[in-house]
Each structure stands twice: as C-alpha cells, then as structure tokens.
Design an enzyme around this catalytic site. Structure first.
Site: not given
Ligand code: NAD
Length: 304
Positions: A54, A121, A98
């Site tokens: 990412k 996200d 994450q």
C-alpha cells in the site's frame, strides 16, 4: 464457452494513472498532496507485505505516506493517542489500521477512534452502517467491495435486479459487499460457514462472489451457466514445484468454473490489485473533501 477473464491488473493500472493525474491536479489547485497514515501493530508477515504494498502504491501516484509500526504488545492508550494525533494532523487525510489486530486490543474501539472523514478503509462502524441505509452516504466504501464494483462497471455487468450470492460475511469483504449490492438493487443472499447446501444457493446466482478464504470451495457444478463469478479468496496452497514452496489460489476451481461462467476474475491478478487501487481513490477523495470541501463521485467512468 470459456469465460471472459476480468483482468484486475490492467484495470488497476488504469485507475492508478487516473489517481496520479488527479493528485497532480489537486496539488496544482491547492498546493497540497493527499496523505495516508498506515498503522501496523505487530509483525505478522502477510500484514507487513500488505502495508508495504500500500505504501509503495501511494508513492507511485504521488500520495504522501506516514508509517507507524507498533509492537504487538503495544498498550491500548498508546494506539488511541497516536490515532488522536493523526486525526488532528492536517497533512494526514486518510488513516489505515492494518487488520487483524492483536487480541488484547478491541477492534471496535480502535476503528471507532478514526474520524469518519479519514476512514479510508471504510471500516468505522458508522461508515458500515451508512452503507446499509438507503439515502445515507458512507464517507467511504471499503476498498475490496469498491474494487469489485469498479470491475463490474468497467466490464458493463449489470447489477440492478440481478440475483447476487455472496460467500462470507466479514467486515472487510462479505458484509459490505452485500450492503453495497443491496444498495444497487441486486437481490442478495449471504452465505457463511454455517450455511447448509451451498450449491443449491450458488446455482441461483447471476453474480457469485466468493470471499470465504477456502481453496477449492466453488466447483464448476455449483455455478449457473452464464453467471459472473468474482473470486476474492487469497489462499496459500503448498506447491513443491515452485521455489517459495506455495502458490496463491482463490476460492474458485478456476479450470472448472471458467468453462461454465460468462466472466471470472483470476487469482492472482483479479480483485487484489483493484483493492489497492481503491485505497488510492479513497485517499484522494479524503484529501479533496477535507481541503476543498467536495470530492469527485464514487466511481469515475474510465475508458477500457
Ligand atoms: P474472514 O475469515 O474474516 O471471513 C471468511 C468468511 O467466510 C466468514 O464470514 C465465514 O463464515 C465464511 N466462510 C468460511 N467457510 C465457508 C464455507 N465453507 N462456505 C461459506 N462461507 C464460508 O475472511 P475475509 O477477511 O473476509 O477474507 C476472505 C478471503 O478473501 C480470504 O481468502 C482473504 O485472504 C481474501 N481477501 C482478499 C482481498 C483482495 O483484495 N483480493 C481482500 C480481503 C480479503
């Protein structure tokens, strides 16, 4: 007839080009660059690989990154304090934690500490809730479902009125995918680990989305001829023939399903690259909204 293979790598490359041009235009208009902070807790190898991927995808399109790697036993207060600092930092437009988190941390509490407008996200409980409510817009749609939607749109696969069957009900893929398709007027069935007679349901699908993380789950006879099949699974299976000792496969038995379906995504090279591309899109939108007060619509039509 062999299925049309939806090439996620090529589609993602076009999206990256689009984001890069948008980032440049944003910089020219505002003098700022979009910024993404990544927070990794612990040293799980797959999570480390995802965060690195990412970060480099951001760098390639001109998005600035801020990286925070915390030890697996980090205290809850330290994480919340970091999130508070990032929430106030005007150069950070998106914050990504994450997952999965170590078990001593409460996922709900940590995700809820990300401000909605920086939740690129789309995992904040309020963003997920808004996704499910017609007439309410989430700030962000989670990257994997958004990437799948972009693939379906680019391939001109209709959604409204079609029967969609989703395997998996996770916060990351299955549940938001179901809410998104419902929003787009599909008739949605969600299957999970306790669903009996999976085949009877999957055979009804015009659009079958497999996100169970079970290699070999979807066989050819479970797919209606002419269905569109999206394989989200990423599973390691041992393979002594390759130097690293394993290969990546999806949830779908590719050789069987490609002979029955009208369209199919490969693994690797399908949904995975699109997920990362959508993180770039979400970060760009976060910056546009925070700095300019508005952002481009969810998905821009792109050529291809
Ligand atoms: P998860 O483990 O959180 O959820 C799996 C879901 O599948 C659960 O809801 C479970 O009930 C369901 N399930 C398990 N066995 C089943 C079965 N036999 N039949 C029907 N449903 C079953 O996993 P996740 O995070 O949602 O990820 C799912 C898969 O997608 C994994 O392989 C993961 O690596 C992959 N993934 C891929 C991307 C991508 O970008 N391509 C992104 C996220 C996850």
């Amino acid at each position: 007839m062999a299925a049309r293979i939806l090439d996620g790598r090529a589609m993602a490359a076009r999206w990256r080009e689009w984001v890069k041009a948008q980032v440049e235009a944003f910089r020219a208009r505002t003098g700022q660059v979009p910024g993404l902070a990544t927070v990794l807790i612990g040293d799980h190898p797959a999570s480390l690989t995802y965060v690195q991927a990412k970060q480099s995808a951001c760098a390639a399109v001109g998005i600035r990154t801020f990286r925070y790697d915390l030890p697996a036993d980090v205290e809850r207060e330290t994480v919340l304090e970091l999130l508070g600092t990032l929430a106030r930092n005007p150069e950070v437009h998106g914050i990504l934690i994450q997952l999965p988190l170590p078990s001593h941390l409460d996922e709900e509490e940590i995700l809820s500490a990300i401000p909605l407008e920086k939740d690129v996200d789309g995992f904040h409980p309020l963003n997920i809730g808004r996704l499910g409510l017609k007439g309410r817009d989430p700030y962000f749609i989670p990257c994997t479902p958004l990437g799948i939607l972009a693939m379906l749109q680019e391939a001109r696969i209709p959604i409204a009125g079609r029967r969609a069957v989703i395997l998996g009900r996770s916060r990351i893929v299955g549940l938001p995918m179901a809410l998104l398709l419902l929003r787009l007027d599909a008739t949605v069935t969600i299957c999970h680990s306790r669903t009996p007679d999976l085949g009877a349901l999957t055979r009804q699908a015009d659009l079958l989305i497999a996100a169970a993380g079970r290699p070999g789950l979807i066989r050819g006879e479970m797919v209606r001829p002419g269905a569109v099949v999206i394989d989200v699974g990423i599973n390691r299976v041992e393979d002594p023939q390759v130097p690293r000792g394993y290969r990546l496969v999806g949830d779908v038995v590719f050789e069987e399903v490609s002979a029955v379906a009208a369209a199919l995504t490969p693994v690797p090279g399908g949904v995975g690259p699109m997920t990362v591309a959508m993180l770039l899109v979400n970060t760009l939108k976060a910056a546009q909204r925070q700095v300019e007060g508005s952002a481009s619509p969810w998905l821009e039509p792109i050529e291809g």
